[in-house]
Design a protein around this motif. Structure first.
Motif, PDB file in Angstrom:
ATOM      1  N   ALA A   1      26.284  67.461 -17.276  1.00 41.67           N
ATOM      2  CA  ALA A   1      25.749  68.799 -17.045  1.00 41.67           C
ATOM      3  C   ALA A   1      26.712  69.633 -16.211  1.00 41.67           C
ATOM      4  O   ALA A   1      26.971  70.810 -16.522  1.00 41.67           O
ATOM      5  N   HIS A   2      27.255  69.042 -15.155  1.00 40.10           N
ATOM      6  CA  HIS A   2      28.141  69.771 -14.252  1.00 40.10           C
ATOM      7  C   HIS A   2      29.404  70.229 -14.980  1.00 40.10           C
ATOM      8  O   HIS A   2      29.828  71.397 -14.847  1.00 40.10           O
ATOM      9  N   ALA A   3      29.993  69.343 -15.770  1.00 40.47           N
ATOM     10  CA  ALA A   3      31.214  69.692 -16.500  1.00 40.47           C
ATOM     11  C   ALA A   3      30.932  70.728 -17.584  1.00 40.47           C
ATOM     12  O   ALA A   3      31.693  71.702 -17.750  1.00 40.47           O
ATOM     13  N   ALA A   4      29.845  70.536 -18.327  1.00 41.67           N
ATOM     14  CA  ALA A   4      29.533  71.458 -19.422  1.00 41.67           C
ATOM     15  C   ALA A   4      29.205  72.853 -18.903  1.00 41.67           C
ATOM     16  O   ALA A   4      29.622  73.864 -19.492  1.00 41.67           O
TER      17      ALA A   4
ATOM     18  N   TRP B   1      31.215  76.245 -19.724  1.00 42.39           N
ATOM     19  CA  TRP B   1      30.439  77.310 -20.368  1.00 42.39           C
ATOM     20  C   TRP B   1      30.554  78.629 -19.598  1.00 42.39           C
ATOM     21  O   TRP B   1      30.691  79.703 -20.198  1.00 42.39           O
ATOM     22  N   ARG B   2      30.502  78.549 -18.274  1.00 41.36           N
ATOM     23  CA  ARG B   2      30.615  79.773 -17.476  1.00 41.36           C
ATOM     24  C   ARG B   2      31.976  80.447 -17.666  1.00 41.36           C
ATOM     25  O   ARG B   2      32.087  81.676 -17.669  1.00 41.36           O
ATOM     26  N   GLU B   3      33.007  79.637 -17.812  1.00 41.25           N
ATOM     27  CA  GLU B   3      34.359  80.193 -17.929  1.00 41.25           C
ATOM     28  C   GLU B   3      34.711  80.610 -19.350  1.00 41.25           C
ATOM     29  O   GLU B   3      35.405  81.617 -19.561  1.00 41.25           O
ATOM     30  N   HIS B   4      34.223  79.822 -20.344  1.00 43.18           N
ATOM     31  CA  HIS B   4      34.668  80.037 -21.727  1.00 43.18           C
ATOM     32  C   HIS B   4      33.560  80.536 -22.651  1.00 43.18           C
ATOM     33  O   HIS B   4      33.835  80.855 -23.817  1.00 43.18           O
TER      34      HIS B   4
ATOM     35  N   PRO C   1      30.034  75.982 -25.813  1.00 50.53           N
ATOM     36  CA  PRO C   1      29.713  74.598 -25.442  1.00 50.53           C
ATOM     37  C   PRO C   1      30.962  73.726 -25.386  1.00 50.53           C
ATOM     38  O   PRO C   1      31.994  74.031 -26.012  1.00 50.53           O
ATOM     39  N   LEU C   2      30.846  72.648 -24.643  1.00 49.59           N
ATOM     40  CA  LEU C   2      31.930  71.677 -24.532  1.00 49.59           C
ATOM     41  C   LEU C   2      31.578  70.444 -25.352  1.00 49.59           C
ATOM     42  O   LEU C   2      30.444  69.961 -25.325  1.00 49.59           O
ATOM     43  N   ASN C   3      32.552  69.942 -26.093  1.00 46.75           N
ATOM     44  CA  ASN C   3      32.361  68.751 -26.916  1.00 46.75           C
ATOM     45  C   ASN C   3      32.879  67.520 -26.173  1.00 46.75           C
ATOM     46  O   ASN C   3      33.865  67.607 -25.433  1.00 46.75           O
ATOM     47  N   PHE C   4      32.241  66.368 -26.392  1.00 48.72           N
ATOM     48  CA  PHE C   4      32.605  65.146 -25.683  1.00 48.72           C
ATOM     49  C   PHE C   4      32.877  63.991 -26.646  1.00 48.72           C
ATOM     50  O   PHE C   4      32.180  63.838 -27.657  1.00 48.72           O
TER      51      PHE C   4
ATOM     52  N   ILE D   1      26.195  71.628 -24.371  1.00 51.55           N
ATOM     53  CA  ILE D   1      27.042  70.568 -24.916  1.00 51.55           C
ATOM     54  C   ILE D   1      27.028  70.708 -26.432  1.00 51.55           C
ATOM     55  O   ILE D   1      25.970  70.887 -27.046  1.00 51.55           O
ATOM     56  N   GLY D   2      28.212  70.659 -27.021  1.00 49.51           N
ATOM     57  CA  GLY D   2      28.325  70.819 -28.465  1.00 49.51           C
ATOM     58  C   GLY D   2      28.289  69.487 -29.188  1.00 49.51           C
ATOM     59  O   GLY D   2      27.313  68.739 -29.103  1.00 49.51           O
ATOM     60  N   SER D   3      29.369  69.133 -29.854  1.00 48.14           N
ATOM     61  CA  SER D   3      29.426  67.892 -30.618  1.00 48.14           C
ATOM     62  C   SER D   3      29.632  66.701 -29.695  1.00 48.14           C
ATOM     63  O   SER D   3      30.256  66.817 -28.631  1.00 48.14           O
TER      64      SER D   3
END
Length: 441
Positions: free
Chosen positions: A235-238, A242-245, A248-251, A274-276
């Protein structure tokens, strides 16, 4: 602020009876042998989180709905501060545009298991017990879990830790960590595989007669007290990304027992960006076969360089099926791939020599999938989840990178201690007899 409806938990094998989270955490395993899950996953607005908050702040907000109405709810913020005393930094991978590494190995035992183990210990320390006898925490480990749990509970009053690990199938430094604590921690080297250790622990936890004679609980990824806090770093990383870009972020998550991957999946399910999600497995193909369309078929684990993922029967699979009861929907949400030892070696060597970043064998499975994605022309943002420090696997990594690895200070301190362990046969009765024999020790 309106009062939040309490969330209760039931077994993956039955919709009832339901219990509060304190009881689920204390028990580890449901009475019918199933795994505890919430009645429903809550929904959380990404805007609820402080953009300047720490990992502990994020965890407290994220987990609040899961603890709503429970005696631990008022202590949750303090539990998070106590557990998350180290960061989970999100770094750009050198020379790889749009690619990050989520480093989860900055805790006391240099593995991601430190987050959940410390959170669980902080919870159990606050739960009242009517039984004056010591609580025995049983842990089956394929390498990293045992040391994290031992470190979290070491010298804590009225608690004993018993670690089961497969003899000869963990790295030398992992084995040393498991046996270096002493005091209230005992390491048992099982003449078998991790799946044997896991089966033995589950049998003991589900043995009502044994439980009446010896209070038991679990600290494996079957415990909600370990699974839920692992959601926090995703959650913290995503949220940061998300705030900057504004996307969603994929992992890509290395996985064996599915706990870490399930934590990431649940963060996405509750509404965070969170994306894919892709699962990187080693040569144990239970999950890749299933996600390719084959029936779920647990099998005996095979030994690999990524030993902490040597699992043939992932214990969190039942929670995964609970999350997605429709098998077709589940297979649409996740992909899993198998990475053999040769590819692990090549990936460690290539990234070290070309980019100056050193992966442990487990993280290398995820990095290999990343390399395949980039080679296919995929330019979307991906994060490789780094689950352990490479120095824990120096006998594998150092010959590949052709130089010695710096050892984190906390790991070096553990390696400087003497270590010991006891042999144990790979059957349920052997563990039962050992526990009864040492109940008064």
């Amino acid at each position: 602020m309106s009062e939040v409806e309490p969330l209760r938990y039931h077994s993956t094998r039955s919709a009832g009876p339901t219990v509060p989270i304190s009881q689920a955490i204390a028990a580890g395993l449901a009475p019918d042998g199933g795994l505890y899950v919430p009645e429903a996953l809550p929904s959380i607005d990404p805007a609820a989180f402080d953009p300047h908050g720490t990992l502990a702040d994020t965890a407290a907000i994220l987990l609040a709905p899961f603890f709503a109405g429970d005696p631990l709810a008022d202590e949750l913020a303090a539990i998070c501060v106590e557990a998350f005393t180290f960061d989970a930094p999100l770094h750009a991978l050198p020379a790889h545009p749009n690619t990050m590494v989520l480093e989860l190995f900055h805790g006391p035992t240099s593995a991601f298991k430190d987050f959940g183990a410390r959170f669980l210990a902080a919870c159990l320390r606050r739960l009242p017990r009517n039984d004056a006898r010591p609580l025995t925490i049983l842990v089956a480990t394929s390498g990293d879990t045992g040391a994290a749990v031992a470190a979290a509970f070491h010298r804590k009053p009225n608690v004993r830790v018993v670690i089961l690990y497969p003899d000869g199938l963990v790295s030398p430094r992992q084995a040393h960590q498991l046996g270096c604590f002493g005091d209230n921690v005992t390491a048992l080297r099982v003449v078998g595989r991790f799946d044997d250790c896991q089966r033995m622990v589950k049998a003991a936890l589900n043995d009502a007669t044994l439980q009446a004679q010896l209070p038991l609980s679990s600290a494996n990824s079957i415990s909600l007290g370990r699974l839920l806090p692992q959601m926090s770093y995703y959650a913290h990383a995503a949220l940061s990304w998300w705030r900057e870009h504004h996307k969603p972020l994929n992992f890509i998550v290395p996985t064996g027992n599915l706990g870490n991957a399930l934590a990431c999946l649940w963060v996405r399910e509750i509404g965070l960006p969170i994306g894919s999600l892709r699962l990187a497995c080693n040569a144990n193909t239970t999950l890749p076969d299933y996600f390719s369309g084959a029936p779920y078929t647990p099998r005996e684990a095979v030994a690999t360089l990524a030993n902490a993922m040597d699992v043939g029967a992932p214990s969190n699979f039942d929670r995964l099926r609970w999350t997605y009861p429709d098998v077709h929907a589940l297979r649409e949400q996740l992909q899993a791939a198998s990475v053999g030892d040769a590819a692990i070696r090549q990936t460690i060597s290539n990234h070290a020599h070309e980019y100056g970043y050193v992966f442990c064998p487990h993280t290398a499975t995820a990095a290999h999938l990343l390399d395949q994605l980039r080679a296919s022309g995929d330019a979307t943002p991906w994060t490789v989840v780094a689950t352990a420090h490479p120095a824990k696997f120096e006998s594998v990594v150092e010959p590949l990178i052709e130089q010695p690895l710096a050892v984190p200070a906390s790991l070096a301190a553990m390696l400087a201690r003497p270590a010991s362990s006891e042999p144990l046969a790979a059957n349920e009765n052997a563990l039962r007899q050992w526990l009864l024999q040492h109940a008064q020790a």
